[in-house]
Design an enzyme around this catalytic site. Structure first.
Site, PDB file in Angstrom:
ATOM      1  N   TYR A 244       0.946  -1.459  -0.195  1.00 29.32           N
ATOM      2  CA  TYR A 244      -0.094   0.059   0.217  1.00 29.32           C
ATOM      3  C   TYR A 244       0.575   1.085   0.172  1.00 29.32           C
ATOM      4  O   TYR A 244       1.966   1.438   0.227  1.00 29.32           O
ATOM      5  CB  TYR A 244      -1.279  -0.114   0.857  1.00 29.32           C
ATOM      6  CG  TYR A 244      -1.982  -1.510   1.069  1.00 29.32           C
ATOM      7  CD1 TYR A 244      -1.457  -1.947   2.129  1.00 29.32           C
ATOM      8  CD2 TYR A 244      -2.276  -1.307   0.011  1.00 29.32           C
ATOM      9  CE1 TYR A 244      -1.443  -3.763   2.091  1.00 29.32           C
ATOM     10  CE2 TYR A 244      -3.609  -2.363   0.530  1.00 29.32           C
ATOM     11  CZ  TYR A 244      -3.225  -3.817   0.980  1.00 29.32           C
ATOM     12  OH  TYR A 244      -3.969  -5.016   1.079  1.00 29.32           O
TER      13      TYR A 244
ATOM     14  N   VAL B 134       2.897  -5.253   8.492  1.00 32.35           N
ATOM     15  CA  VAL B 134       2.880  -6.412   9.542  1.00 32.35           C
ATOM     16  C   VAL B 134       4.295  -6.146  10.715  1.00 32.35           C
ATOM     17  O   VAL B 134       4.876  -4.951  10.342  1.00 32.35           O
ATOM     18  CB  VAL B 134       3.305  -7.728   8.696  1.00 32.35           C
ATOM     19  CG1 VAL B 134       3.435  -8.535   9.734  1.00 32.35           C
ATOM     20  CG2 VAL B 134       2.428  -7.826   7.366  1.00 32.35           C
TER      21      VAL B 134
ATOM     22  N   ASP C  91      -2.616 -17.839  -3.813  1.00 33.26           N
ATOM     23  CA  ASP C  91      -1.151 -16.992  -3.522  1.00 33.26           C
ATOM     24  C   ASP C  91       0.171 -17.616  -3.127  1.00 33.26           C
ATOM     25  O   ASP C  91       0.603 -17.266  -2.170  1.00 33.26           O
ATOM     26  CB  ASP C  91      -1.206 -15.225  -3.111  1.00 33.26           C
ATOM     27  CG  ASP C  91      -0.441 -14.550  -3.383  1.00 33.26           C
ATOM     28  OD1 ASP C  91       0.768 -14.870  -4.438  1.00 33.26           O
ATOM     29  OD2 ASP C  91       0.180 -13.041  -2.998  1.00 33.26           O
TER      30      ASP C  91
END
Lengths: 534, 251
Positions: A40, A61, A185
């Site tokens: 982001y 994170v 993923d």
């Protein structure tokens, strides 16, 4: 019938217990370090504990310690950027899926906490909306991810070790698939490994439930490019668990081969690389392929034969056999996770080792290695300024002998900077080229770790763990779960919960060694892009 | 099986009837009785159903939304969590959780269409804020199992292929969401109870089939009785009673 004991009576929530309802505040945790970052863009995180470098990506994170218990956890922030549609559906999917999966090879979502951010609105007023501060998923903390581990200098996985990881990967994935969840993923940085040798699937941010009965249309813009199967690249929107199995095949080959096998820089090149190795698809080897939307756009102009067996002829026979079936072009012919677990490969000598017999490594995550590269750069600049560039003998680590197509060892000081300690670590050995030069990294290469406190086996890596005390006991479910590691070193941090940062700046002295492991054209904002048709 | 019910949070969160039938102290203060409490929840279940018809989502979304709403009120008061806001918000959240999304901006429009009363009027912003509160109240447990899932298998297995009987059973299942059954009983037992009632009503003999099932028939019969009791009392419910209950909350 009701698990009444676990439920606090209304109005009598016992805050000292794990909350059965209502989420705790993130204040229960003490943030230790940023351990990963998302794709982001813009907002800096205001209570970042430490920002050592201005990075292109942004924190997502964190490693944190629960104040009460002292337990180390990973906090993943849920992005709330689409204000028009409230709580993101992607987060809803991820939470629903994580709450329904309970398996030793799937990352455990411990709880969800909210933070009462001291964020101010435009008028400078304190916003009373507590959710503005952020919502975090709390995960068990894992020391490594597979990519970070594999990229460390001097580490070569032994055959029993590869079998051990592969079997855990397949066991976890099989569990997802029978629970009708597609991960979508699968890649090395999403496979987390703790110091007990346990491997867990993580980052279910693109995962989705599927139904065997009525296949609905799903988006084909999933899975990091290098691990994306041909049916998705050809535009298929009806697919199933086989997409994950292709990614598993890519990882398997990568573990055996030592580097990614399909490092395409965009979709056409990706398909081309696949066709070069696996042959071009046609109606004879993949019935129905000509009806897939973009088949005619991408159909190769010249005939291409399957060369997998030839290229990887040095692989063990059983490994090659299994790989052949994982990298089947036709998803219907591709092996399932269940059948793969039954493959001869896992049942012939040497058997997969017991995870606990695996060596314990200093923490390694791709995010940290990025940070280390930043430090490396600074270090080099300092060195330049001081005109002190002289080769230094390597004190603690054997020089890395990278063979084959991994030129471009860093020429800079490639030894550990002893002053710098974990978790930040010193600049170590950098820049194994991964992927296209300067290509847009879906996430940057996992550089290598600093040289501190390296496992003593040095250059030979896992060579000696051999066939540990783990006898094959019939085709029983694998080893019991290990739980959290005890006194294992817990430096550093974990990523892999997060998504990689797109366009991570790789420039500077790293030149061609930048690049991601698979540029994912969909770039960052998958939250936004995938609100529909998943 | 996808997310086996027995290992799910839904199973672990089943309540006892007595736990569900607790009127929050704040609501009690305002004079809300257990009957009012049930009445309001039933009215809100209807509201969710009506709104769902407007925005065109599947029945399963309605069922999940109603289950959310009922779960919320095992923990939160109606005084603090206005049902007239909670109901549409639950529908909105359920539409995401059930992959049948509804745009938030549509809700205020259709709410206005359904209810001219200002007390029902809420803006998008308020719905989105309530969504976060509901997520928290639900502790982010969003998976709900419904009787619908096992119903077709049961019907087939019991040899029920008469379309009117099938429709009757489905209708009964829909109506169970006007009660708290979904919070209290495993969904397959609710499905069986509906088949049990339908069989009795249509005089279809399913006794042998039920006997062969390894389920506690006492529970099935008890659920059936509850459903029948509900139908009985439902006839006595009037709009005035609902309005009176709401007026206690917010005069």
């Amino acid at each position: 019938m009701a698990a009444a004991g676990a439920l606090a009576a209304p109005g009598q929530l016992n805050l000292t217990e794990s909350p059965y309802w209502g989420s705790r505040s993130v204040d229960c945790f003490e943030k230790l370090e940023q351990i990963g970052e998302g794709t982001y863009g813009k907002d800096a995180f205001f209570y970042l504990v430490r920002v050592d470098f201005e990075l292109g990506g942004f924190s997502q994170v964190y490693m944190a310690r629960e104040i009460k218990t002292g337990e180390i956890v990973a906090l993943k922030k849920i992005r709330m950027d689409n204000e028009r549609e409230g709580f993101p559906i992607t987060a809803i999917r991820e939470i629903k899926i994580l709450k329904k999966l309970h398996h030793e090879n799937v990352i455990k979502l411990k709880e969800i906490v909210t933070s009462q951010g001291p964020e101010k609105d435009d008028q400078g007023k304190q916003d009373d909306n507590k959710y503005k501060g952020g919502i975090y998923m709390v995960f068990e903390y894992m020391d490594h991810d597979l990519t970070g581990l594999a990229d460390r200098p001097g580490i070569r996985f032994s055959v029993p070790q590869i079998k051990c990881y592969m079997r855990q990967l397949l066991t976890g994935l099989h569990y997802c698939h029978i629970n009708q969840v597609l991960h979508r993923d699968i890649k090395g940085s999403n496979l987390l490994i703790d110091n007990e040798g346990n491997l867990k699937l993580a980052d279910f941010g693109l995962a989705r439930s599927f139904s065997n009965e009525h296949q609905s249309n799903l988006t084909n813009r999933v899975i990091t490019l290098w691990y994306r199967p041909p049916e998705l690249l050809l535009g298929s929107t009806k697919y199933g668990p086989a997409v994950d199995m292709w990614s598993v095949g890519c990882i398997f080959a990568e573990l055996l081969h030592g580097k990614p096998i399909f490092p395409g820089k965009d979709e056409p090149e990706q398909l081309n690389k696949i066709f070069e190795l696996c042959g071009a698809p046609d109606e004879s080897n993949w019935p129905g392929v000509s009806k897939i939307p973009w088949y005619n756009n991408f159909k190769p102009t010249r005939p291409m034969k399957r060369r997998l067996r030839e290229v990887f002829r040095h692989f063990d026979r059983h490994a090659l056999e299994l790989l052949e079936r994982m990298l089947a072009l036709d998803p219907l012919q591709r092996i399932s996770a269940k059948d793969a677990l039954d493959a001869e490969y896992f049942w012939t000598d040497p058997p997969p080792c017991d995870p606990k017999s695996l060596p314990k490594y200093e923490s390694s995550h791709e995010f940290q290695t990025k940070k280390k590269r930043q430090q490396q750069r600074q270090h080099e600049e300092n060195a330049k300024r001081q005109k002190l560039q002289h080769p230094q003998p390597h004190s603690r680590l054997p020089p890395i002998q990278q063979s084959g197509p991994r030129p471009q060892m860093r020429t800079g000081p490639n030894q550990p900077m002893h002053s710098s300690q974990p978790p930040v670590g010193g600049p170590g050995h950098y820049g194994r080229p991964r992927g296209p030069a300067g290509g847009p990294g879906r996430y940057p290469q996992s550089g290598t770790s600093g040289g501190y406190n390296h496992p003593s086996h040095g250059g030979q890596g896992g060579g000696g763990y051999g066939s540990g005390p783990y006898p094959p006991q019939g085709r029983a479910p694998p080893y019991p779960s290990g739980g959290m590691p005890g006194g294992a070193p817990r430096g550093g941090a974990g990523s892999g919960y997060g998504v990689g940062g797109p366009n991570y700046p790789q420039g500077g002295p790293y030149g061609g060694s930048g690049a991601g492991r698979g540029s994912n054209m969909m770039g960052g904002n998958r939250n936004q892009q995938y609100g529909w048709q998943q | 099986m996808a997310a086996n019910f027995w290992t799910s949070s839904h199973y672990k969160q089943l309540f006892d009837q007595e736990e569900v039938d607790v009127v929050h102290p704040l609501d009690k203060e305002k004079g809300i009785t257990l009957e009012d409490f049930k009445l309001i929840k039933m009215h809100m279940a209807n509201y969710i159903g009506k709104l769902a018809q407007q925005v065109k989502v599947r029945q399963r979304v309605v069922a999940t939304a109603v289950a959310y709403m009922r779960r919320v009120y095992t923990r939160k008061s109606m005084s603090e969590y206005d049902p007239r806001l909670v109901a549409p918000t639950c529908l909105y959240l359920a539409s995401k959780a059930e992959e049948s999304t509804v745009q938030a901006r549509l809700l205020p429009f259709f709410i206005k269409k359904l209810y001219s009363d200002d007390k029902y009027r809420y803006e998008i912003k308020e719905i989105l804020e309530m969504e976060m509160k509901i997520l928290e109240a639900l502790n982010y447990y969003l998976v709900v199992f419904h009787p619908y899932r096992s119903l077709p298998q049961f019907l087939q297995d019991a040899g029920i292929n008469d379309i009117t009987m099938i429709q009757l059973t489905w209708g009964l299942v829909n109506d169970t969401y006007r009660m708290d059954l979904i919070l209290i009983h495993p969904p397959h037992l609710i499905a069986l109870a509906c088949i049990y009632i339908a069989s009795a009503y249509r005089e279809k003999d399913t006794t042998a089939w039920f006997e062969e099932l390894r389920v506690d028939m006492n529970v099935v019969k008890n659920i059936s009785m509850e459903i029948l009791d509900f139908y009985e009392s439902h006839r006595l419910i009037t709009d005035e009673k609902v309005t009176a209950a709401f007026n206690k909350l917010k005069p």
